[in-house]
Design a protein around this motif. Structure first.
Motif, PDB file in Angstrom:
ATOM      1  N   GLU A 215      -4.731 -37.195  -7.938  1.00 28.33           N
ATOM      2  CA  GLU A 215      -3.793 -37.295  -6.821  1.00 28.33           C
ATOM      3  C   GLU A 215      -3.292 -35.910  -6.410  1.00 28.33           C
ATOM      4  OE1 GLU A 215       0.371 -39.572  -5.529  1.00 28.33           O
ATOM      5  OE2 GLU A 215      -0.504 -39.918  -7.517  1.00 28.33           O
ATOM      6  N   LEU A 216      -2.962 -35.070  -7.405  1.00 32.79           N
ATOM      7  CA  LEU A 216      -2.505 -33.714  -7.102  1.00 32.79           C
ATOM      8  C   LEU A 216      -3.610 -32.904  -6.418  1.00 32.79           C
ATOM      9  CD1 LEU A 216      -0.494 -32.827 -10.356  1.00 32.79           C
ATOM     10  CD2 LEU A 216       0.432 -33.051  -8.038  1.00 32.79           C
ATOM     11  N   SER A 217      -4.843 -33.087  -6.889  1.00 33.33           N
ATOM     12  CA  SER A 217      -5.974 -32.386  -6.270  1.00 33.33           C
ATOM     13  C   SER A 217      -6.139 -32.803  -4.815  1.00 33.33           C
ATOM     14  CB  SER A 217      -7.264 -32.675  -7.040  1.00 33.33           C
ATOM     15  OG  SER A 217      -7.229 -32.090  -8.321  1.00 33.33           O
ATOM     16  N   ASP A 218      -5.994 -34.105  -4.551  1.00 33.05           N
ATOM     17  CA  ASP A 218      -6.118 -34.606  -3.184  1.00 33.05           C
ATOM     18  C   ASP A 218      -5.004 -34.037  -2.296  1.00 33.05           C
ATOM     19  OD1 ASP A 218      -8.364 -36.029  -3.749  1.00 33.05           O
ATOM     20  OD2 ASP A 218      -7.364 -37.966  -3.943  1.00 33.05           O
ATOM     21  N   LEU A 219      -3.775 -34.008  -2.814  1.00 35.36           N
ATOM     22  CA  LEU A 219      -2.660 -33.464  -2.043  1.00 35.36           C
ATOM     23  C   LEU A 219      -2.868 -31.974  -1.768  1.00 35.36           C
ATOM     24  CD1 LEU A 219       0.278 -35.275  -3.883  1.00 35.36           C
ATOM     25  CD2 LEU A 219      -0.453 -35.675  -1.523  1.00 35.36           C
ATOM     26  N   GLY A 220      -3.351 -31.250  -2.806  1.00 33.87           N
ATOM     27  CA  GLY A 220      -3.611 -29.828  -2.635  1.00 33.87           C
ATOM     28  C   GLY A 220      -4.710 -29.569  -1.624  1.00 33.87           C
ATOM     29  N   SER A 221      -5.755 -30.391  -1.669  1.00 36.51           N
ATOM     30  CA  SER A 221      -6.866 -30.213  -0.727  1.00 36.51           C
ATOM     31  C   SER A 221      -6.432 -30.529   0.704  1.00 36.51           C
ATOM     32  CB  SER A 221      -8.053 -31.082  -1.130  1.00 36.51           C
ATOM     33  OG  SER A 221      -7.731 -32.456  -1.071  1.00 36.51           O
ATOM     34  N   GLN A 222      -5.479 -31.440   0.864  1.00 37.01           N
ATOM     35  CA  GLN A 222      -4.946 -31.730   2.200  1.00 37.01           C
ATOM     36  C   GLN A 222      -4.200 -30.515   2.760  1.00 37.01           C
ATOM     37  OE1 GLN A 222      -3.024 -35.722   2.743  1.00 37.01           O
ATOM     38  NE2 GLN A 222      -3.820 -36.132   0.708  1.00 37.01           N
ATOM     39  N   LEU A 223      -3.433 -29.847   1.903  1.00 34.05           N
ATOM     40  CA  LEU A 223      -2.730 -28.634   2.341  1.00 34.05           C
ATOM     41  C   LEU A 223      -3.730 -27.546   2.729  1.00 34.05           C
ATOM     42  CD1 LEU A 223       0.252 -28.303  -0.189  1.00 34.05           C
ATOM     43  CD2 LEU A 223       0.360 -28.930   2.226  1.00 34.05           C
ATOM     44  N   VAL A 224      -4.800 -27.413   1.940  1.00 30.65           N
ATOM     45  CA  VAL A 224      -5.840 -26.426   2.253  1.00 30.65           C
ATOM     46  C   VAL A 224      -6.476 -26.746   3.602  1.00 30.65           C
ATOM     47  CG1 VAL A 224      -8.114 -25.535   1.584  1.00 30.65           C
ATOM     48  CG2 VAL A 224      -6.345 -25.857  -0.142  1.00 30.65           C
ATOM     49  N   ALA A 225      -6.684 -28.036   3.873  1.00 35.82           N
ATOM     50  CA  ALA A 225      -7.365 -28.469   5.099  1.00 35.82           C
ATOM     51  C   ALA A 225      -6.472 -28.377   6.338  1.00 35.82           C
ATOM     52  CB  ALA A 225      -7.869 -29.898   4.937  1.00 35.82           C
ATOM     53  N   GLY A 226      -5.168 -28.148   6.158  1.00 37.09           N
ATOM     54  CA  GLY A 226      -4.282 -27.997   7.303  1.00 37.09           C
ATOM     55  C   GLY A 226      -3.330 -29.148   7.563  1.00 37.09           C
ATOM     56  N   VAL A 227      -3.250 -30.092   6.633  1.00 41.16           N
ATOM     57  CA  VAL A 227      -2.295 -31.194   6.772  1.00 41.16           C
ATOM     58  C   VAL A 227      -0.899 -30.668   6.438  1.00 41.16           C
ATOM     59  CG1 VAL A 227      -1.581 -33.462   5.909  1.00 41.16           C
ATOM     60  CG2 VAL A 227      -4.018 -32.914   6.148  1.00 41.16           C
ATOM     61  N   PRO A 228       0.068 -30.764   7.360  1.00 40.42           N
ATOM     62  CA  PRO A 228       1.417 -30.257   7.075  1.00 40.42           C
ATOM     63  C   PRO A 228       2.103 -31.081   5.992  1.00 40.42           C
ATOM     64  CG  PRO A 228       1.381 -31.426   9.169  1.00 40.42           C
ATOM     65  CD  PRO A 228      -0.038 -31.314   8.725  1.00 40.42           C
ATOM     66  N   PRO A 229       3.010 -30.469   5.233  1.00 40.12           N
ATOM     67  CA  PRO A 229       3.675 -31.187   4.136  1.00 40.12           C
ATOM     68  C   PRO A 229       4.338 -32.492   4.550  1.00 40.12           C
ATOM     69  CG  PRO A 229       4.097 -28.835   3.952  1.00 40.12           C
ATOM     70  CD  PRO A 229       3.391 -29.046   5.272  1.00 40.12           C
ATOM     71  N   ALA A 230       4.851 -32.555   5.784  1.00 40.92           N
ATOM     72  CA  ALA A 230       5.544 -33.767   6.243  1.00 40.92           C
ATOM     73  C   ALA A 230       4.627 -34.983   6.228  1.00 40.92           C
ATOM     74  CB  ALA A 230       6.115 -33.554   7.646  1.00 40.92           C
ATOM     75  N   GLU A 231       3.308 -34.770   6.324  1.00 41.82           N
ATOM     76  CA  GLU A 231       2.363 -35.881   6.383  1.00 41.82           C
ATOM     77  C   GLU A 231       1.799 -36.256   5.012  1.00 41.82           C
ATOM     78  OE1 GLU A 231      -0.653 -35.303   9.333  1.00 41.82           O
ATOM     79  OE2 GLU A 231       0.769 -34.518  10.816  1.00 41.82           O
ATOM     80  N   LEU A 232       2.202 -35.545   3.976  1.00 42.55           N
ATOM     81  CA  LEU A 232       1.731 -35.864   2.625  1.00 42.55           C
ATOM     82  C   LEU A 232       2.406 -37.143   2.125  1.00 42.55           C
ATOM     83  CD1 LEU A 232       1.823 -32.357   0.851  1.00 42.55           C
ATOM     84  CD2 LEU A 232      -0.140 -33.500   1.916  1.00 42.55           C
ATOM     85  N   LYS A 233       1.641 -37.973   1.435  1.00 41.63           N
ATOM     86  CA  LYS A 233       2.194 -39.203   0.872  1.00 41.63           C
ATOM     87  C   LYS A 233       2.723 -38.909  -0.523  1.00 41.63           C
ATOM     88  CE  LYS A 233      -0.664 -42.391   3.560  1.00 41.63           C
ATOM     89  NZ  LYS A 233      -1.642 -43.507   3.517  1.00 41.63           N
ATOM     90  N   VAL A 234       3.913 -38.314  -0.561  1.00 40.86           N
ATOM     91  CA  VAL A 234       4.552 -37.973  -1.824  1.00 40.86           C
ATOM     92  C   VAL A 234       6.055 -38.095  -1.635  1.00 40.86           C
ATOM     93  CG1 VAL A 234       4.659 -35.504  -1.231  1.00 40.86           C
ATOM     94  CG2 VAL A 234       4.712 -36.193  -3.625  1.00 40.86           C
ATOM     95  N   SER A 235       6.740 -38.528  -2.674  1.00 38.45           N
ATOM     96  CA  SER A 235       8.189 -38.691  -2.594  1.00 38.45           C
ATOM     97  C   SER A 235       8.826 -38.151  -3.864  1.00 38.45           C
ATOM     98  CB  SER A 235       8.567 -40.163  -2.400  1.00 38.45           C
ATOM     99  OG  SER A 235       8.110 -40.934  -3.503  1.00 38.45           O
ATOM    100  N   LEU A 236      10.099 -37.894  -3.784  1.00 35.61           N
ATOM    101  CA  LEU A 236      10.835 -37.393  -4.941  1.00 35.61           C
ATOM    102  C   LEU A 236      11.205 -38.582  -5.819  1.00 35.61           C
ATOM    103  CD1 LEU A 236      11.957 -34.788  -6.176  1.00 35.61           C
ATOM    104  CD2 LEU A 236      14.105 -35.251  -5.014  1.00 35.61           C
ATOM    105  N   ALA A 237      10.362 -38.865  -6.803  1.00 35.53           N
ATOM    106  CA  ALA A 237      10.570 -40.021  -7.679  1.00 35.53           C
ATOM    107  C   ALA A 237      11.797 -39.797  -8.547  1.00 35.53           C
ATOM    108  CB  ALA A 237       9.338 -40.232  -8.547  1.00 35.53           C
ATOM    109  N   ALA A 238      12.312 -40.883  -9.097  1.00 34.11           N
ATOM    110  CA  ALA A 238      13.454 -40.779 -10.010  1.00 34.11           C
ATOM    111  C   ALA A 238      13.080 -39.925 -11.213  1.00 34.11           C
ATOM    112  CB  ALA A 238      13.874 -42.177 -10.473  1.00 34.11           C
ATOM    113  N   THR A 239      13.967 -39.016 -11.566  1.00 35.81           N
ATOM    114  CA  THR A 239      13.672 -38.120 -12.684  1.00 35.81           C
ATOM    115  C   THR A 239      13.707 -38.864 -14.004  1.00 35.81           C
ATOM    116  OG1 THR A 239      16.017 -37.550 -12.854  1.00 35.81           O
ATOM    117  CG2 THR A 239      14.647 -36.146 -11.480  1.00 35.81           C
ATOM    118  N   THR A 240      12.957 -38.357 -14.965  1.00 35.21           N
ATOM    119  CA  THR A 240      12.930 -38.940 -16.304  1.00 35.21           C
ATOM    120  C   THR A 240      13.418 -37.910 -17.296  1.00 35.21           C
ATOM    121  OG1 THR A 240      10.645 -38.210 -16.606  1.00 35.21           O
ATOM    122  CG2 THR A 240      10.973 -40.411 -15.711  1.00 35.21           C
ATOM    123  N   GLU A 241      13.625 -38.339 -18.519  1.00 35.73           N
ATOM    124  CA  GLU A 241      14.132 -37.422 -19.531  1.00 35.73           C
ATOM    125  C   GLU A 241      13.090 -36.369 -19.886  1.00 35.73           C
ATOM    126  OE1 GLU A 241      15.554 -39.534 -22.889  1.00 35.73           O
ATOM    127  OE2 GLU A 241      17.125 -40.569 -21.799  1.00 35.73           O
TER     128      GLU A 241
END
Length: 380
Positions: A215-241
């Motif tokens: 998933e991280l590789s896919d997100l990174g490759s999207q940034l390389v390809a020119g997809v702006p961060p706003a269009e990334l399918k990622v959210s700030l999940a609840a933090t864990t210990e």
């Protein structure tokens, strides 16, 4: 009742986690034992032990051979990642060989010297397209071990046909290559970074670590390809210990997404999480994290924190000629130093190199943030 069920589920997860670790450790140990047995039989077959006894060396010379062998194997390991990464179509972001570091800056690999990294190596690469084949990803992470084993066999053969210094060096390099290759195959985590073995076993058995890496590789490759961060399918999940390096990478991407969406609450929260877990980052990742903590401190008006983190990363920022470095410097000059001329200079320099930034999608965000700052200057 719900709490008891959660505790039971948590206990079962821990048991499965330890069972998986032990099973992988046993398999890795078995592989290492069999490979070691092969090496011993090979040495016995060709009388390598007898040949080794003919070489005269002292404790000090043996120590020197070991240090040289470690140095050679570290760099062979990183070379393996580089070669298999290139074959898989990955983009090189950073490569370190001893004190020499090459970073992708403005579309070119720029050489710098880092004397505090004299005995280490690094190969940082990301896919250039989304959804690379699983076998390609697996070979990239296994590339270091494959090269160590392959070159160890080559060094062992070279040992047979040389004498004196070179024979001893080839012997120690081969043996240490076998040992470090086996160690790298064991699944463990050091300084919050998973070993190659942990990643490899995860890929082979479809564990969650592999899914996160894909998933991280896919997100990174999207940034390389020119997809702006706003269009990334990622959210700030609840933090864990217990956050790991993958969790923090998702937090960082969520931070960029929130910046692009001008979601102040989210990017400030993400920056807080990054700062709280700063000790979990390897040294080579710290400058980029310092950049963003300094940046958000500038925006929020926390001058003390902004100055603190700017000083931590000042030398790196002064040499940085990428758009993200110019963006941080421009905001620092605007909010902290109140120097209008330097703000304009940094902003213009950043915009001039925007198209050369390797992460095209992030470059769009950087341009947006710089233009937002310039708009502030125009209305003052």
């Amino acid at each position: 009742m719900g709490e008891k069920r959660e505790k039971k589920d948590s206990g079962e997860k821990k048991i499965r986690k330890y069972f998986n670790f032990i099973s992988k450790l046993l398999v890795s140990t078995a592989v290492g034992f069999l490979f070691g047995l092969f090496v011993v039989l090979l040495m016995e077959r060709f009388s390598l032990f007898k040949k080794m006894q003919e070489i005269n060396f002292t404790f000090l010379s043996a120590l020197i051979y070991i240090m040289l062998a470690l140095f050679i194997n570290i760099n062979i390991h990183e070379l393996g990642h580089l070669v298999f990464g290139k074959l898989a179509g990955y983009k090189l972001i950073s490569y370190r060989f001893s004190i020499f570091t090459w970073n992708n800056e403005n579309g070119k690999m720029k050489l710098s010297l880092q004397f505090n990294q004299a005995y280490s190596g690094l190969c940082a690469m990301i896919p250039q397209k989304k959804g690379t084949a699983k076998i390609a990803d697996l070979l990239f992470y296994a590339g270091g071990i494959i090269f160590e084993m392959l070159f160890s066999i080559i060094f062992l053969i070279a040992f047979l046909y040389t004498e004196g210094f070179w024979a001893a060096l080839f012997f120690f390099t081969a043996i240490i290559g076998f040992v470090t290759g086996i160690i790298n195959l064991i699944p463990f985590q050091s300084a919050n970074i998973p070993s190659d073995g942990k990643i490899i076993w995860s890929f082979l058995f479809n564990r969650s670590v592999a899914d996160e890496l894909i998933e991280l590789s896919d997100l990174g490759s999207q940034l390389v390809a020119g997809v702006p961060p706003a269009e990334l399918k990622v959210s700030l999940a609840a933090t864990t210990e217990e956050l790991d390096s993958n969790d923090l990478s998702f937090v960082y991407l969520a931070y960029l997404k929130a910046l692009d969406e001008d979601d102040q609450d989210t990017y400030q929260e993400a920056a807080r999480i990054l700062e709280e877990n700063i000790a979990l980052y390897p040294s080579y990742s710290l400058p980029g994290i310092y950049y963003e903590i300094c940046f958000t401190a500038c925006i929020s008006g926390d001058e003390e924190k902004a100055r603190e983190y700017y000083q931590k990363v000042r030398k790196t920022l002064e040499k940085d000629r990428d758009i993200n470095g110019f963006r941080v410097k421009a905001y620092y000059e605007y909010y902290i130093n109140k120097d209008r001329e330097k703000v304009l200079a940094c902003a213009q320099s950043g915009l001039a190199v925007k198209d050369k930034y390797p992460l095209k999608g992030q470059a769009i965000l950087e341009e947006k943030l710089i233009k937002k700052l310039l708009a502030k200057l125009e209305v003052e």
